[in-house]
Motif scaffolding. Structure first.
Motif, mmCIF file in Angstrom:
data_model
loop_
_atom_site.group_PDB
_atom_site.id
_atom_site.type_symbol
_atom_site.label_atom_id
_atom_site.label_comp_id
_atom_site.label_asym_id
_atom_site.label_seq_id
_atom_site.Cartn_x
_atom_site.Cartn_y
_atom_site.Cartn_z
ATOM 1 N N THR A 177 0.854 -1.190 0.000
ATOM 2 C CA THR A 177 0.000 0.000 0.000
ATOM 3 C C THR A 177 0.888 1.237 0.000
ATOM 4 N N ASP A 178 0.292 2.385 -0.270
ATOM 5 C CA ASP A 178 1.054 3.637 -0.220
ATOM 6 C C ASP A 178 1.648 3.866 1.167
ATOM 7 N N ALA A 179 0.900 3.515 2.216
ATOM 8 C CA ALA A 179 1.397 3.691 3.582
ATOM 9 C C ALA A 179 2.620 2.810 3.830
ATOM 10 N N ALA A 180 2.586 1.584 3.342
ATOM 11 C CA ALA A 180 3.725 0.687 3.520
ATOM 12 C C ALA A 180 4.937 1.192 2.750
ATOM 13 N N ALA A 204 5.591 4.307 2.013
ATOM 14 C CA ALA A 204 6.082 5.492 2.722
ATOM 15 C C ALA A 204 6.893 5.081 3.945
ATOM 16 N N ALA A 205 6.446 4.041 4.657
ATOM 17 C CA ALA A 205 7.170 3.572 5.838
ATOM 18 C C ALA A 205 8.525 2.991 5.451
#
Length: 100
Positions: free
Chosen positions: A81-84, A86-87
């Motif tokens: 995902t985009d969140a992953a 980014a992390a």
């Protein structure tokens, strides 16, 4: 797919039972010891058990584990995902392999 001969099926069931015991020991290590490296550390009990086994036995159990993971679609591509993403894009750069 042809049916597995009964003696091979029985031996494979015993191998899977041993593999499950090792996995349970790893799970216990992670839970009871609050291991920071869940997913990469199986704990000392598993390490000692594997050291005591002949390499052929370890190889057999590894083959069974890989076959079971494949049957569970473990090798499928991962779509983060985009969140992953980014992390993973850490501002300090580098990787965290030195923590292992």
């Amino acid at each position: 797919m042809p049916e597995m001969p009964p003696h091979i099926a029985a031996a494979t069931d015993q191998d899977r039972a041993e593999l499950r015991q090792l996995v349970e020991s790893a799970r216990h290590h992670t839970d009871a010891m609050a291991c920071e490296y869940a997913g990469t550390c199986a704990g000392g009990t598993v390490a000692l058990a594997l050291e005591d086994m002949p390499w052929q036995r370890v190889e057999l159990l590894l083959n069974i584990a890989i076959a079971e993971l494949a049957a569970l679609d473990y090798g499928q591509p991962i779509h983060l995902t985009d969140a992953a993403l980014a992390a993973l894009d850490r501002p300090e750069g580098g990787d965290d392999d030195h923590h292992r």
